[in-house]
Write an enzyme that holds these catalytic residues in place. Structure first.
Site, PDB file in Angstrom:
ATOM      1  N   HIS A  97      24.930  42.371  51.043  1.00 11.39           N
ATOM      2  CA  HIS A  97      24.593  43.755  51.380  1.00 11.39           C
ATOM      3  C   HIS A  97      23.729  43.667  52.629  1.00 11.39           C
ATOM      4  O   HIS A  97      22.554  43.285  52.563  1.00 11.39           O
ATOM      5  CB  HIS A  97      23.829  44.421  50.229  1.00 11.39           C
ATOM      6  CG  HIS A  97      23.435  45.841  50.515  1.00 11.39           C
ATOM      7  ND1 HIS A  97      23.912  46.902  49.784  1.00 11.39           N
ATOM      8  CD2 HIS A  97      22.611  46.376  51.447  1.00 11.39           C
ATOM      9  CE1 HIS A  97      23.400  48.029  50.257  1.00 11.39           C
ATOM     10  NE2 HIS A  97      22.595  47.721  51.280  1.00 11.39           N
ATOM     11  N   GLY A 151      24.842  55.951  45.416  1.00 11.51           N
ATOM     12  CA  GLY A 151      26.087  55.342  44.940  1.00 11.51           C
ATOM     13  C   GLY A 151      27.164  56.383  44.711  1.00 11.51           C
ATOM     14  O   GLY A 151      26.875  57.527  44.329  1.00 11.51           O
ATOM     15  N   ASN A 175      23.498  43.235  40.081  1.00 15.12           N
ATOM     16  CA  ASN A 175      22.256  44.014  39.992  1.00 15.12           C
ATOM     17  C   ASN A 175      22.269  44.907  38.764  1.00 15.12           C
ATOM     18  O   ASN A 175      22.335  46.127  38.818  1.00 15.12           O
ATOM     19  CB  ASN A 175      22.020  44.824  41.274  1.00 15.12           C
ATOM     20  CG  ASN A 175      23.195  45.706  41.653  1.00 15.12           C
ATOM     21  OD1 ASN A 175      24.348  45.352  41.416  1.00 15.12           O
ATOM     22  ND2 ASN A 175      22.913  46.839  42.259  1.00 15.12           N
ATOM     23  N   ASP A 235      33.242  49.828  45.873  1.00 22.89           N
ATOM     24  CA  ASP A 235      31.793  49.910  45.664  1.00 22.89           C
ATOM     25  C   ASP A 235      31.490  50.977  44.620  1.00 22.89           C
ATOM     26  O   ASP A 235      30.588  51.810  44.776  1.00 22.89           O
ATOM     27  CB  ASP A 235      31.043  50.189  46.974  1.00 22.89           C
ATOM     28  CG  ASP A 235      29.523  50.049  46.814  1.00 22.89           C
ATOM     29  OD1 ASP A 235      29.074  49.548  45.766  1.00 22.89           O
ATOM     30  OD2 ASP A 235      28.794  50.455  47.733  1.00 22.89           O
ATOM     31  N   HIS A 253      30.836  46.586  52.338  1.00 15.94           N
ATOM     32  CA  HIS A 253      30.825  47.989  52.795  1.00 15.94           C
ATOM     33  C   HIS A 253      30.330  48.180  54.234  1.00 15.94           C
ATOM     34  O   HIS A 253      29.315  48.856  54.482  1.00 15.94           O
ATOM     35  CB  HIS A 253      30.022  48.863  51.843  1.00 15.94           C
ATOM     36  CG  HIS A 253      28.716  48.282  51.359  1.00 15.94           C
ATOM     37  ND1 HIS A 253      27.765  47.730  52.187  1.00 15.94           N
ATOM     38  CD2 HIS A 253      28.218  48.178  50.102  1.00 15.94           C
ATOM     39  CE1 HIS A 253      26.737  47.325  51.474  1.00 15.94           C
ATOM     40  NE2 HIS A 253      26.985  47.577  50.204  1.00 15.94           N
ATOM     41  N   LYS A 263      25.886  37.129  45.188  1.00 21.56           N
ATOM     42  CA  LYS A 263      25.618  38.349  45.955  1.00 21.56           C
ATOM     43  C   LYS A 263      24.136  38.379  46.304  1.00 21.56           C
ATOM     44  O   LYS A 263      23.280  38.142  45.451  1.00 21.56           O
ATOM     45  CB  LYS A 263      25.971  39.583  45.116  1.00 21.56           C
ATOM     46  CG  LYS A 263      25.545  40.935  45.718  1.00 21.56           C
ATOM     47  CD  LYS A 263      26.390  41.313  46.918  1.00 21.56           C
ATOM     48  CE  LYS A 263      25.976  42.673  47.502  1.00 21.56           C
ATOM     49  NZ  LYS A 263      26.333  43.815  46.659  1.00 21.56           N
ATOM     50  N   HIS A 273      34.303  44.705  44.617  1.00 20.22           N
ATOM     51  CA  HIS A 273      32.954  45.295  44.669  1.00 20.22           C
ATOM     52  C   HIS A 273      32.834  46.428  43.658  1.00 20.22           C
ATOM     53  O   HIS A 273      33.092  47.587  43.956  1.00 20.22           O
ATOM     54  CB  HIS A 273      32.673  45.815  46.080  1.00 20.22           C
ATOM     55  CG  HIS A 273      31.228  46.104  46.329  1.00 20.22           C
ATOM     56  ND1 HIS A 273      30.646  45.956  47.554  1.00 20.22           N
ATOM     57  CD2 HIS A 273      30.229  46.532  45.507  1.00 20.22           C
ATOM     58  CE1 HIS A 273      29.367  46.276  47.484  1.00 20.22           C
ATOM     59  NE2 HIS A 273      29.102  46.635  46.238  1.00 20.22           N
ATOM     60  N   ARG A 302      27.732  48.111  35.273  1.00 21.16           N
ATOM     61  CA  ARG A 302      26.544  48.443  34.484  1.00 21.16           C
ATOM     62  C   ARG A 302      26.557  47.733  33.118  1.00 21.16           C
ATOM     63  O   ARG A 302      26.424  46.545  33.054  1.00 21.16           O
ATOM     64  CB  ARG A 302      26.388  49.961  34.333  1.00 21.16           C
ATOM     65  CG  ARG A 302      26.543  50.764  35.620  1.00 21.16           C
ATOM     66  CD  ARG A 302      25.562  50.396  36.693  1.00 21.16           C
ATOM     67  NE  ARG A 302      25.637  51.344  37.816  1.00 21.16           N
ATOM     68  CZ  ARG A 302      25.144  51.125  39.009  1.00 21.16           C
ATOM     69  NH1 ARG A 302      24.540  49.985  39.280  1.00 21.16           N
ATOM     70  NH2 ARG A 302      25.254  52.043  39.961  1.00 21.16           N
ATOM     71  N   HIS A 341      30.341  47.938  40.291  1.00 24.11           N
ATOM     72  CA  HIS A 341      29.124  47.907  39.472  1.00 24.11           C
ATOM     73  C   HIS A 341      29.477  48.489  38.099  1.00 24.11           C
ATOM     74  O   HIS A 341      29.569  49.714  37.948  1.00 24.11           O
ATOM     75  CB  HIS A 341      28.017  48.721  40.123  1.00 24.11           C
ATOM     76  CG  HIS A 341      27.625  48.231  41.485  1.00 24.11           C
ATOM     77  ND1 HIS A 341      26.635  47.288  41.677  1.00 24.11           N
ATOM     78  CD2 HIS A 341      28.103  48.545  42.716  1.00 24.11           C
ATOM     79  CE1 HIS A 341      26.510  47.055  42.983  1.00 24.11           C
ATOM     80  NE2 HIS A 341      27.389  47.790  43.631  1.00 24.11           N
TER      81      HIS A 341
END
Length: 445
Positions: A181, A330, A95, A310, A237, A146, A61, A65, A63
């Site tokens: 999520h 976050g 995302n 995360d 999470h 996801k 998990h 970017r 992110h």
């Protein structure tokens, strides 16, 4: 026989225990686990001074970017942070901007990453607009999908029950899992609107909106989707005791479901929000001390499948705001996750065997990552060397991540990754990145 590298004078976590042995590595794979006297000749022999070697962490998990969000983090900075934190494979969430939700967006993201990553990387996709495209995204290499039940990410709204169920069924046909999520968007939106109309914009309002009830409702909805579609799902999470209980009950009924917890949900109670401020704001939010104790007990007893970071980097400006509703949620975690968990091990709060399973073995099994997650002959040499006795203070200014802030700033920890090997290559040595961009591999389905 001569090999590329031998690691000697070390202890190794293998076969479910710590053993006194060395490792022989050739062409990126482990070819021998044996006493030093039984190891082959090598081009290089590295003395590890009695330190412990663990399988490299698979963080499911993350992110990262990049692309239009590269001002927050990019593939290079994020995977340098991963290497510095003892993580050898990251699974990138969809995302992004643009959202990863088609063959084309996934292909483009893989192409950019292949030139920049320091550790191995696998990719999630969001659901596409057309369910028929799912098989092509899987063929392109997506490891999983996801979905966010809290808000729309990708081509399908979480409020469109028929389309969402159809996507789950199609994913099941293609034999890839769906990560969820699990916050109920209908309950969440209704509460946020109510609170904003009343002029509430404080931390307590945020906790009230993202309540345990919202998470539990989301988890129960995810379980129903899993049951109706026969899809393997992974709940991200989990932060509440009742949410975990619902997952355990679903497991007892034989449903294909797994779950993860994060270090911040294991270590930070919601009263920290008042003390630390916006830097500790995340979704789902920090919970009560009672929830934390339940999560820790479940993890210690081997009931939680995965520990994940995360890692969700933002700029410091995005973490500020006159209203709590304007703050980007976050927490960054790639460089703090392992030290925090090793500290729990050192304090007797968590068995090392449980930690390794949740960091490496279980993620590899659940997401079908072949020949990784264990130290065994024939497996890829994704390894971390840890100094279990080293005590130090977390200083975010030293992060490789672009987000140089953390709710754990100033925490004293015991246990540190000092070397990271990816595919047999040393990519981090005592906090210095030694690997070149592109040394990590794209891990496809």
């Amino acid at each position: 026989m001569s090999v590329d590298l031998v690691l000697k004078n070390t202890k190794i976590y293998a076969f479910g225990r710590i053993i006194d042995a060395g490792l022989a590595i050739d062409e990126g794979r482990i070819v021998r686990v044996a006493k030093e006297s039984n190891l082959p000749q090598a081009s290089e022999r590295m003395d590890l001074d009695g330190l412990l070697v663990l399988p490299g962490i698979i963080d499911v998990h993350v992110h990262l970017r990049d692309q239009e969000l590269s001002y927050k983090e990019d593939f290079y900075s994020g995977t340098c942070a991963a290497a510095n934190g003892g993580i050898t494979l990251v699974m990138d969430m969809p995302n992004n901007k643009p959202v990863t939700m088609s063959r084309e967006t996934l292909r483009e993201r893989m192409s950019i990453a292949s030139r920049r990553v320091i550790v191995n990387i696998a990719f999630y996709s969001a659901f596409p607009r057309e369910i028929s495209e799912i098989k092509y995204i899987v063929q392109e290499g997506a490891k999983a999908f996801k979905t966010f039940l809290s808000h729309r990410v990708g081509g399908i709204s979480p409020n469109n029950r028929e389309a969402l169920l159809g996507a789950f069924k199609e994913t099941s046909k293609n034999r890839v899992p769906v990560a969820v999520h699990a916050e109920d968007g209908t309950l969440l939106d209704k509460k946020i609107k109510e609170l904003r109309l009343r002029g509430r914009d404080d931390f307590r309002a945020y906790l009230e909106a993202h309540s345990p009830r919202v998470e539990i409702a989301g988890i129960r909805r995810a379980i129903r989707l899993a049951k109706e579609s026969n899809t393997q799902i992974h709940i991200c999470h989990v932060s509440t005791s009742d949410g975990l209980k619902a997952i355990f009950e679903a497991k007892r009924r034989g449903l294909p479901i797994s779950c993860e917890v994060t270090p911040h949900h294991l270590l930070l109670a919601n009263q920290y929000l008042e003390k630390i401020g916006n830097i500790a704001l995340t979704n789902p939010p920090l919970r009560s001390s009672a929830d934390i104790l339940y999560l820790r007990r479940a993890l210690r007893n081997g009931l939680i499948d995965v520990i994940a970071s995360d890692h969700a980097p933002h700029t410091l400006r995005e973490k500020e705001g006159s209203s709590v509703w304007d703050v980007s949620a976050g927490i960054v975690g790639l460089e703090t996750m392992l030290p925090l968990m090793l500290t729990m091990v050192n304090r007797g709060q968590l068995p090392l065997s449980i930690l390794v399973k949740a960091f490496t073995e279980n993620p590899a099994k659940l997401f079908k990552v072949k020949r990784r997650g264990l130290i065994a002959e024939g497996y890829y040499a994704d390894l971390i060397v840890v100094d279990m006795k080293r005590e130090w203070t977390i200083d975010p200014s030293e992060f490789y991540s672009k987000a140089k802030f953390s709710p754990f700033e100033g925490w004293r920890v015991k246990g540190k990754p000092v070397k990271t090997f990816v595919n047999g290559m040393l990519v981090m040595d005592e906090g210095e990145i030694t690997g070149k961009p592109g040394v990590g591999k794209i891990i496809r389905r």
